[in-house]
Design a protein around this motif. Sequence first.
Motif, PDB file in Angstrom:
ATOM      1  N   LYS A  83       0.834  -1.208   0.000  1.00 28.48           N
ATOM      2  CA  LYS A  83       0.000   0.000   0.000  1.00 28.48           C
ATOM      3  C   LYS A  83       0.869   1.259   0.000  1.00 28.48           C
ATOM      4  O   LYS A  83       0.578   2.226  -0.707  1.00 28.48           O
ATOM      5  CB  LYS A  83      -0.938   0.002   1.200  1.00 28.48           C
ATOM      6  CG  LYS A  83      -1.878   1.199   1.225  1.00 28.48           C
ATOM      7  CD  LYS A  83      -2.791   1.166   2.425  1.00 28.48           C
ATOM      8  CE  LYS A  83      -3.793   2.285   2.449  1.00 28.48           C
ATOM      9  NZ  LYS A  83      -3.338   3.598   2.065  1.00 28.48           N
ATOM     10  N   GLN A  84       1.929   1.243   0.769  1.00 28.66           N
ATOM     11  CA  GLN A  84       2.833   2.408   0.848  1.00 28.66           C
ATOM     12  C   GLN A  84       3.425   2.729  -0.527  1.00 28.66           C
ATOM     13  O   GLN A  84       3.516   3.896  -0.910  1.00 28.66           O
ATOM     14  CB  GLN A  84       3.931   2.121   1.864  1.00 28.66           C
ATOM     15  CG  GLN A  84       4.856   3.277   2.126  1.00 28.66           C
ATOM     16  CD  GLN A  84       5.885   2.937   3.208  1.00 28.66           C
ATOM     17  OE1 GLN A  84       5.871   1.848   3.792  1.00 28.66           O
ATOM     18  NE2 GLN A  84       6.774   3.870   3.478  1.00 28.66           N
ATOM     19  N   ARG A  86       2.093   1.860  -3.522  1.00 34.91           N
ATOM     20  CA  ARG A  86       0.986   2.331  -4.366  1.00 34.91           C
ATOM     21  C   ARG A  86       0.667   3.775  -4.065  1.00 34.91           C
ATOM     22  O   ARG A  86       0.438   4.588  -4.976  1.00 34.91           O
ATOM     23  CB  ARG A  86      -0.255   1.472  -4.153  1.00 34.91           C
ATOM     24  CG  ARG A  86      -0.180   0.099  -4.783  1.00 34.91           C
ATOM     25  CD  ARG A  86      -1.521  -0.605  -4.804  1.00 34.91           C
ATOM     26  NE  ARG A  86      -2.225  -0.588  -3.539  1.00 34.91           N
ATOM     27  CZ  ARG A  86      -2.189  -1.540  -2.626  1.00 34.91           C
ATOM     28  NH1 ARG A  86      -1.447  -2.613  -2.836  1.00 34.91           N
ATOM     29  NH2 ARG A  86      -2.864  -1.445  -1.506  1.00 34.91           N
ATOM     30  N   ASP A  87       0.639   4.138  -2.786  1.00 30.62           N
ATOM     31  CA  ASP A  87       0.345   5.524  -2.396  1.00 30.62           C
ATOM     32  C   ASP A  87       1.416   6.486  -2.901  1.00 30.62           C
ATOM     33  O   ASP A  87       1.097   7.596  -3.328  1.00 30.62           O
ATOM     34  CB  ASP A  87       0.213   5.637  -0.874  1.00 30.62           C
ATOM     35  CG  ASP A  87      -1.044   4.940  -0.358  1.00 30.62           C
ATOM     36  OD1 ASP A  87      -1.931   4.611  -1.167  1.00 30.62           O
ATOM     37  OD2 ASP A  87      -1.131   4.741   0.886  1.00 30.62           O
ATOM     38  N   SER A  88       2.689   6.072  -2.841  1.00 30.84           N
ATOM     39  CA  SER A  88       3.749   6.976  -3.310  1.00 30.84           C
ATOM     40  C   SER A  88       3.692   7.175  -4.826  1.00 30.84           C
ATOM     41  O   SER A  88       4.012   8.253  -5.322  1.00 30.84           O
ATOM     42  CB  SER A  88       5.129   6.459  -2.887  1.00 30.84           C
ATOM     43  OG  SER A  88       5.472   5.301  -3.607  1.00 30.84           O
ATOM     44  N   ASN A  90       0.875   7.064  -6.587  1.00 27.99           N
ATOM     45  CA  ASN A  90      -0.339   7.811  -6.887  1.00 27.99           C
ATOM     46  C   ASN A  90      -0.354   9.209  -6.263  1.00 27.99           C
ATOM     47  O   ASN A  90      -1.341   9.926  -6.388  1.00 27.99           O
ATOM     48  CB  ASN A  90      -1.567   7.031  -6.420  1.00 27.99           C
ATOM     49  CG  ASN A  90      -1.806   5.814  -7.266  1.00 27.99           C
ATOM     50  OD1 ASN A  90      -1.767   5.892  -8.485  1.00 27.99           O
ATOM     51  ND2 ASN A  90      -2.008   4.673  -6.635  1.00 27.99           N
TER      52      ASN A  90
END
Length: 91
Positions: A83-84, A86-88, A90
Amino acid sequence: MNQAELIDTVATTAGIKKADAAKVVQAVFEGISGALGRGEDVRLAGFGIFEVAERAAREGRNPRTGEVVKIAASKAPKFKPAKQLRDSVNG
């Protein structure tokens, strides 16, 4: 980014020589490849999971002739981003 650029980034970030960074990068790749070759997962917290996916045998078609072709079962490396990561990506 290609492997040479990755080596440059590692050398700059870690403050080490490019030759040493190349050895580090190669060791990481070999470690991941070796673990996947043994059927093990590689879990990197905050980055993702490298794992082996099993592909079943199946039938396909030759697009040129339409002939039915048997495709053997195989294994393929697979990556699931954390998730970390993917968040970076996006923002």
